[in-house]
Scaffold this motif. Sequence first.
Motif, short mmCIF file in Angstrom:
data_model
loop_
_atom_site.label_atom_id
_atom_site.label_comp_id
_atom_site.label_asym_id
_atom_site.label_seq_id
_atom_site.Cartn_x
_atom_site.Cartn_y
_atom_site.Cartn_z
N THR A 586 0.84 -1.23 0.24
CA THR A 586 -0.05 -0.07 0.01
C THR A 586 0.71 1.39 0.13
N LYS A 587 1.76 1.32 0.90
CA LYS A 587 2.73 2.63 1.16
C LYS A 587 3.74 2.55 -0.27
N LEU A 588 4.07 1.54 -0.76
CA LEU A 588 5.12 1.51 -1.69
C LEU A 588 4.12 2.10 -2.85
N ASN A 589 2.92 1.61 -3.24
CA ASN A 589 2.21 1.93 -4.34
C ASN A 589 2.04 3.45 -4.43
N GLU A 590 1.71 4.08 -3.36
CA GLU A 590 1.43 5.46 -2.98
C GLU A 590 2.81 6.30 -3.55
N ALA A 591 3.83 5.82 -2.95
CA ALA A 591 5.03 6.49 -3.06
C ALA A 591 5.66 6.48 -4.71
N LEU A 592 5.59 5.28 -5.01
CA LEU A 592 6.11 4.97 -6.59
C LEU A 592 5.09 5.68 -7.58
N ARG A 593 3.77 5.51 -7.22
CA ARG A 593 2.97 6.44 -8.16
C ARG A 593 3.35 8.08 -8.18
N GLU A 594 3.50 8.48 -7.13
CA GLU A 594 3.94 9.99 -7.08
C GLU A 594 5.27 10.07 -7.75
N MET A 595 6.12 9.26 -7.98
CA MET A 595 7.40 9.69 -8.35
C MET A 595 7.17 9.07 -10.07
#
Length: 745
Positions: A586-595
Amino acid sequence: MATSATKARRKKKTSNNPPVEQVTVRGVVNRHIFYNAENGYVVLSLTIINDTPSAENYLDDNIITAVGNMATVREGDEYNFTGHWTNSPKYGRQFKFSQSELLLPSSSKGMARYLSRVTFGVGLAKAERIIEALGDDALEKIKQNPSVLDHPSLSFLTAQQKEDIAADLAQNSVQAELAGMIVRDGIGMGTVAKIMAEYGENAVRIVKENPYILTSLYGMGFVTADAIAQGVGIAPNSPFRVEAAIAYTLKESGNEGHVYLKPSDIVARLIHRKGLLEASGVDIPMIAQANKKNIDDGKCVREGDAIYTKALYYAEKNVAAAIRRLTEKEKCKIVGLDEMISLLEQKYSIEYAPEQRKAITAALEHSISVITGGPGTGKSEITRAIVEIYRQNNIKNEIYLCAPTGRAAKRLGEATGHEGKTIHRLLGYHPEAGGFEYREGNPLPGPGLLIADEFSMADIELADSLLSAADNLQVILVGDVDQLPSVGPGSVLRDIIASGRVLTTRLMFNYRQAGGSKIAEFANMVCQGGVPVLRNEGDFEFVMVEDGDQGAQAILALVNGIVSEGYGPLDWQVLAPMRRGTCGVTKLNEALREMVNPKREGEPTLGWYRAGDKVMVIKNHYALGVFNGDLGIVKEIGRGSMTVDFSSKGESDTVIFSGEDLDILTLAYASTIHKSQGSEFPIVIMPLVQSHYVMLQRNLLYTGITRAKKWLVLVAEERSVKHAVKNDVIKTRFSMLVERIRGEV
């Protein structure tokens, strides 16, 4: 399939999304282009009434297409439709409605037209005489008191015509009452349509008496029925509720891999701590009585100390019977087979290992066989050899190649030069009919050869569907038994091997045939219980971290570098053991999407999603033709819908998702290892840290490693890797497939 808790979390999350603009249009049904009586789904051509202000900006003329769910549909009727506008690249502008309100006409002409369509033999002239006799409020009078149709001046009406008119108005009244009774947050007119289509004028009575009977309808689960039951005042310890809760518990246990449950397990899941019926006043005798009622009604089956849903019971029996039938067929000796295999070695400049030759021979000479092995064991080479030799010797026979996922089917086709299909596509799944074209009684045309790859992914129901359609075929099941088992119920491949009744060849790792791949070598080492040397070498890279926070930062840096080198979203995949935590999906998806795909000012979004997002399907949706695990890229977002390109899955396709369909999608820059089964990615980045401790086990690590095709990056603590390798405890799945294949039960 998601658990109820997962669904609740997803619903809570998506509830923060910007709402889709809801408008109301008023229109007359010109014709119904499509109507599915099972679920009430309709495609309508509407003439919009000119005084509908919400439609002004969307219409080139007064004719629009509307889609949604209705209990009944009749040309010429007038409705208020509430919903939102969509712009489909495939179908054009449409109005997708969630509510429909039938408007009884008020003018004499409109009422006469309405009555002329209600029953056979009453044309416009007779309808006008009814209105003349009963007055301007004729329809309301009939609805309130059907006996007014016995008026002396209406003696031309037959008893059947009177009954038809009264029944039609009553049904509209029932639909309105039902909607008022159950429509609330999370329960819309689509649910009303399903109930009305099934129960008609009895719908209100049935919902008031036992709303849990609704769980028999397609797409209607216990949670929805329970919400309706609470709304109409059903007691928390009602026998109806306990019966439905048992059926729901059995179904949910299938999502954990179980084919059946023991009575003690059912009791624990219902009334022990955090049980489904905790604090409801339900006790063990009540559960026993409800369970007996379910069995007596044919909803469940009990065999010894095992309680099954009816579907899983017969699926398990059918799979065992199909396997026994195939094993009882005579062996077919092929003259000169060794020479044929040697000629292929020359053709492809390869030397088959002894167990590889054994696998080829077994597959070609037996009616059913299993080939299992990990990467670097030559499964693809062997499959190609089997297909070529079979074709040489059986020029007129059929050859069927399939796998549970589109990506796996595509790889199988590339390895053999013969078309590979998903199992659903091979068997001809028809979403409207809700079943397969090829099945028991109508098998795949034979004689022929059937090769099913990635069979470790097949659950008991999918295995039943495939094997029931393989009546006159040689069957070869190929898969890696050391991977994680299927997401659905059963451990079919493992149980078939464990039965000892099917000739099985376990392929050994061959470093030379693996092409020197460290990924394949490390996978084999982990499978054997060895901890690989964690250093950068060949196609393997190790990034040491101390905790999940460091792991997440390392993953972001790695992906940033990969993207800067020109790799696209489908070229790389982050695979994590679990969803929670700073280094979870969940957290990785949020961070990766923003990048990778940051929000751009002014660009439209739909719910959580943006154009360019990498998404994964998390639940089969047969009507849309997408399946659990499919990966795609959001190509376009329109008003209330978005288009996703799934061409990477091997069957070129774009699919349009409405706002209501978003709950079957999730962001997929990062994914759980479980969800990656059947897929391969050029680059895999896999974190393994102590915050993942509860999930760290050998087959999970092994499955993650084997998803990498060209480059594997392990972002990990050394102790976490060691723990995962040493933890070889495989969670027991309740199934009696082994015993059934052996004929012991």
